[in-house]
Design a protein around this motif. Sequence first.
Motif, short mmCIF file in Angstrom:
data_model
loop_
_atom_site.label_atom_id
_atom_site.label_comp_id
_atom_site.label_asym_id
_atom_site.label_seq_id
_atom_site.Cartn_x
_atom_site.Cartn_y
_atom_site.Cartn_z
N UNK A 74 0.84 -1.19 0.00
CA UNK A 74 0.00 0.00 0.00
C UNK A 74 0.88 1.25 0.00
N UNK A 75 0.76 2.12 -0.99
CA UNK A 75 1.63 3.31 -1.06
C UNK A 75 1.47 4.26 0.11
N UNK A 76 0.38 4.15 0.83
CA UNK A 76 0.16 5.03 1.98
C UNK A 76 0.71 4.47 3.28
N UNK A 77 1.32 3.29 3.20
CA UNK A 77 1.86 2.64 4.40
C UNK A 77 3.38 2.66 4.33
N UNK A 78 4.03 3.04 5.41
CA UNK A 78 5.50 3.13 5.43
C UNK A 78 6.12 1.75 5.71
N UNK A 79 5.98 0.87 4.73
CA UNK A 79 6.53 -0.49 4.83
C UNK A 79 7.10 -0.88 3.47
N UNK A 80 7.92 -1.92 3.47
CA UNK A 80 8.48 -2.43 2.22
C UNK A 80 8.99 -3.84 2.45
N UNK A 81 9.20 -4.55 1.34
CA UNK A 81 9.81 -5.88 1.39
C UNK A 81 11.17 -5.79 0.72
N UNK A 82 12.20 -6.19 1.45
CA UNK A 82 13.55 -6.24 0.89
C UNK A 82 13.96 -7.70 0.80
N UNK A 83 14.42 -8.10 -0.37
CA UNK A 83 14.85 -9.48 -0.60
C UNK A 83 16.31 -9.64 -0.16
N UNK A 84 16.53 -10.48 0.84
CA UNK A 84 17.88 -10.84 1.25
C UNK A 84 18.25 -12.11 0.52
#
Length: 429
Positions: free
Chosen positions: A109-119
């Motif tokens: 959601x662009x309004x949520x301050x989250x992200x997925x980073x691939x390790x």
Amino acid sequence: MRTGIQQKVSAVITRGYVTFLLLLLSTFTLANSILIPMDDKQANHLKAYGIAFSVLKADVDVDWLLNYRGGSFMVKYSSVVEKECRVRGVSYEVVSDAQTNRILTLIADPDVNMNVVKLQKAPKVVVYSPIKVSPSEFENNDAVLLVLAYAEIPFEVVYDEEVLNGDLAKYDWLHLHHEDFTGQYGRNMRRMTVEDVKAQEDIARRHGYAKVSHMKLAVAKSIKEFCAGGGYLFAMCSAAETLDIALAAEGVDIVDSSFDGDGIDPNAQSKLDFNQTVAFQNFTLEYQEGYGGMAFSNINSTASSGYYQSLDFFSLFDFSAKWDIIPAMLVQNHENVIKEFYGQTTAFTKSTVKPNVLVLGQSKSSDRYLYGELGRGQWVFYGGHDPEGRRGGGHRMATDLNLYPHSAGYRLILNNVLFPSARKKKRKT
């Protein structure tokens, strides 16, 4: 004789690690995922990083869910991972594909301050420490040595000999801790033994250096080259301060006669070259004869007020997980206000920090946690010696991390250990 830290390292490496990796690879399934929460529901935050690292060692990706439940980890379901979580006392949840999709939809959601980073790949970790060549019992309180062993993250140890021989090229991630790159043996005989001093003198002699300070400068320059060439450098305590002092003072004698037999250049301060430093500029050297004082410069914000100054808390900045991905990774935590802790270099004076350096955490009076880029590499400087350090009878006491499985200060160290595994993107702001 091996130190306690070295024995712990051996235990990590000989723990049936190869067998674990083979089993791990054979038990991943396409259905379901394992979520390792990193909020207050986590029973052991520090060991959770070790689980993530072990999965990466098996060449299996880990999703780092930035700002989701404290920076949680998620991997495809494996019975081996599930068992290892139970064995190590790490909280986990088995989530269905439908639940996984809901989590990922929320994060996207662009309004949520989250992200997925691939390790993707576990970094080759090395610690620069005098335990390689001498007893150095003080180094048993090196916070990074302690937490790597506690989290069961494998690493190797190097010191001056290996650096001068070019061995840093073998590694991805290098840690420096309670070190003195100016050649003054830490200005503190409570941590530097006769064996430590002799070991450094012997290395300098073998490599043709007339003084230990000359040898340490060569080591500092090699470390800078390692970072500029694409390596990841993580320094704490006096190492962060003295690395830059040594680089700025190339060709200038800043070492008192009690350490090297001749005096300090009376014009040393005016001859410092701040263009050569990594993080700091416009600092003032502290001139004190012999072991009369422990301060190196005013980079250390507590240099003039004493090692035992009463401290409070420092705060982490809240970065955009979608745009400022690198700093967002480095500040992942279940707490954003963290207890201050001491060190020979406790924190960094704001006026000495270069303007291109990104401050990740600070108190009202000083900067505590710094990030920057150097050539193709990246670095982080973190003030203080041990996030959970205690003193008794005037001496530093050994830290038992079994008592601090939720340490927010130690989590910052482990964020840095995992950071090189990520697909890194430049900051936007």
